[in-house]
Design a protein around this motif. Sequence first.
Motif, short mmCIF file in Angstrom:
data_model
loop_
_atom_site.label_atom_id
_atom_site.label_comp_id
_atom_site.label_asym_id
_atom_site.label_seq_id
_atom_site.Cartn_x
_atom_site.Cartn_y
_atom_site.Cartn_z
N ASP A 100 -15.76 25.04 12.56
CA ASP A 100 -14.37 25.30 12.92
C ASP A 100 -13.51 24.49 11.96
O ASP A 100 -13.53 23.25 11.99
CB ASP A 100 -14.11 24.90 14.36
CG ASP A 100 -14.87 25.77 15.36
OD1 ASP A 100 -15.13 26.95 15.03
OD2 ASP A 100 -15.20 25.26 16.45
N TYR A 116 -12.01 22.01 2.66
CA TYR A 116 -11.48 22.11 4.02
C TYR A 116 -12.29 21.17 4.91
O TYR A 116 -13.51 21.06 4.76
CB TYR A 116 -11.64 23.53 4.57
CG TYR A 116 -10.90 24.58 3.79
CD1 TYR A 116 -9.61 24.96 4.15
CD2 TYR A 116 -11.49 25.19 2.68
CE1 TYR A 116 -8.92 25.94 3.42
CE2 TYR A 116 -10.81 26.15 1.95
CZ TYR A 116 -9.54 26.52 2.33
OH TYR A 116 -8.86 27.47 1.61
N ASP A 121 -10.26 22.85 10.29
CA ASP A 121 -9.00 22.30 10.77
C ASP A 121 -7.84 23.11 10.22
O ASP A 121 -7.89 23.60 9.09
CB ASP A 121 -8.86 20.84 10.34
CG ASP A 121 -9.92 19.94 10.95
OD1 ASP A 121 -10.47 20.30 12.01
OD2 ASP A 121 -10.20 18.88 10.35
N ARG A 122 -6.81 23.23 11.02
CA ARG A 122 -5.62 23.94 10.54
C ARG A 122 -4.91 23.08 9.52
O ARG A 122 -4.85 21.87 9.64
CB ARG A 122 -4.69 24.25 11.71
CG ARG A 122 -5.33 25.23 12.67
CD ARG A 122 -4.30 25.77 13.62
NE ARG A 122 -4.96 26.73 14.50
CZ ARG A 122 -4.85 28.04 14.36
NH1 ARG A 122 -4.12 28.54 13.40
NH2 ARG A 122 -5.46 28.83 15.21
N ASP A 166 -10.42 31.09 11.08
CA ASP A 166 -10.45 29.62 10.95
C ASP A 166 -11.86 29.05 11.12
O ASP A 166 -12.02 27.88 11.47
CB ASP A 166 -9.52 28.98 11.98
CG ASP A 166 -8.05 29.20 11.65
OD1 ASP A 166 -7.73 29.39 10.46
OD2 ASP A 166 -7.22 29.18 12.58
#
Length: 132
Positions: free
Chosen positions: A128, A88, A130-131, A55
Motif C-alpha cells: 500500500d 515511493y 503512501d499518498r 495506490d
Amino acid sequence: MSRLTDVRFRAATAFQRYVANPLTRRLPGHTLIETTGRVSGLPRRTPVGGRRVGDAFWLVSEFGGRSQYIRNIEADPRVRVRLHGRWYTGTAHLLPDDDPVARTRSLPRFNSAAVRALGTDLLTVRVDLDRL
C-alpha cells in the motif's frame, strides 16, 4: 521439501544474488523493492516484477517465506518501491490466502512466466503506497 525443490531454490537464488540482481539494480527503469535488513538494519534493494494498481503495488514472490526480502518484510513491513525511476514509500502486506498463480496473470508477462517456472512457494505481496 523435495531434493528437486531445494536444488531449484539454490540454483535460482545463487543466479539472482550474484548475476541478475547486481545488474538489474543498476538499471534506472527496473522496479526495485527496498526493505530494511532484519539483522543488519541496512537498506536491501531487490529487483522485482509487479504492477501498480491505484495506490497499491502488487508482486508475487517465487520462494515465499524463503526469500530474504520476504523475511525482511515480516520483520518490518515499511518498504520503498522504485517504479519508473521514482521512489515511493509504503507498507507491505503478505497475502498467503491470495491465489498467486491467478495474480501472476495480471502482472507483467515475462516476469510472471519466470516466477511460475522457477517458483516453489509462490506468495502474493501487496504494498500500500503512501499518498503523496
